[in-house]
Design a protein around this motif. Structure first.
Motif, PDB file in Angstrom:
ATOM      1  N   GLU A   1     -42.686  13.435 -16.415  1.00 29.57           N
ATOM      2  CA  GLU A   1     -43.699  12.815 -15.482  1.00 29.57           C
ATOM      3  C   GLU A   1     -44.904  13.601 -15.744  1.00 29.57           C
ATOM      4  OE1 GLU A   1     -42.132  13.421 -11.616  1.00 29.57           O
ATOM      5  OE2 GLU A   1     -41.343  11.310 -11.638  1.00 29.57           O
ATOM      6  N   ARG A   2     -44.923  14.840 -15.928  1.00 27.94           N
ATOM      7  CA  ARG A   2     -46.132  15.445 -16.154  1.00 27.94           C
ATOM      8  C   ARG A   2     -46.717  15.196 -17.702  1.00 27.94           C
ATOM      9  NH1 ARG A   2     -44.542  21.059 -15.554  1.00 27.94           N
ATOM     10  NH2 ARG A   2     -44.638  20.802 -13.297  1.00 27.94           N
TER      11      ARG A   2
ATOM     12  N   ARG B   1     -46.121  12.260 -18.968  1.00 29.52           N
ATOM     13  CA  ARG B   1     -46.638  10.963 -18.941  1.00 29.52           C
ATOM     14  C   ARG B   1     -48.282  10.975 -18.374  1.00 29.52           C
ATOM     15  NH1 ARG B   1     -42.976   7.983 -15.658  1.00 29.52           N
ATOM     16  NH2 ARG B   1     -41.246   8.213 -17.528  1.00 29.52           N
ATOM     17  N   LYS B   2     -48.333  11.762 -17.593  1.00 30.90           N
ATOM     18  CA  LYS B   2     -49.805  11.943 -16.640  1.00 30.90           C
ATOM     19  C   LYS B   2     -50.825  12.512 -17.789  1.00 30.90           C
ATOM     20  CE  LYS B   2     -49.245  11.916 -11.956  1.00 30.90           C
ATOM     21  NZ  LYS B   2     -49.729  12.412 -10.617  1.00 30.90           N
TER      22      LYS B   2
ATOM     23  N   ARG C   1     -51.620   9.710 -20.344  1.00 30.47           N
ATOM     24  CA  ARG C   1     -52.560   8.694 -19.513  1.00 30.47           C
ATOM     25  C   ARG C   1     -53.887   9.343 -19.495  1.00 30.47           C
ATOM     26  NH1 ARG C   1     -50.792   7.232 -13.941  1.00 30.47           N
ATOM     27  NH2 ARG C   1     -48.892   6.410 -15.061  1.00 30.47           N
ATOM     28  N   MET C   2     -54.073  10.456 -19.209  1.00 29.93           N
ATOM     29  CA  MET C   2     -55.372  11.047 -19.021  1.00 29.93           C
ATOM     30  C   MET C   2     -55.855  11.214 -20.344  1.00 29.93           C
ATOM     31  SD  MET C   2     -57.707  12.384 -17.101  1.00 29.93           S
ATOM     32  CE  MET C   2     -56.839  12.805 -15.533  1.00 29.93           C
TER      33      MET C   2
END
Length: 57
Positions: A7-8, A10-11, A14-15
Motif C-alpha cells: 500500500e505504501r 502504491r501511494k 501515485r504521488m
C-alpha cells in the motif's frame, strides 16, 4: 492504522505519477507561453502606398 509495504508503494507511485503530470503541464505551459511571445506579435508593418489613377472621360 499501519500501511503495508504494498500500500505504501502504491501511494508512492501515485504521488510520483501526479508529480510527473504536474511537471509535464508546467513544461507545456512554458512552451506555450514562449510560443505566444514569439508568434503573438505578428502585426504587419504599415506603410503608405500611393499610386496615381487616371479617370477616363
Amino acid at each position: 492504522m499501519r500501511l503495508s509495504d504494498t500500500e505504501r508503494a502504491r501511494k508512492g507511485r501515485r504521488m510520483l505519477r501526479i508529480l510527473k503530470l504536474l511537471v509535464f503541464l508546467l513544461v507545456i505551459g512554458f512552451v506555450a507561453l514562449v510560443g505566444y511571445a514569439y508568434l503573438g506579435n505578428l502585426a504587419p508593418e504599415k506603410t503608405d502606398v500611393s499610386e496615381e489613377v487616371t479617370l477616363d472621360g
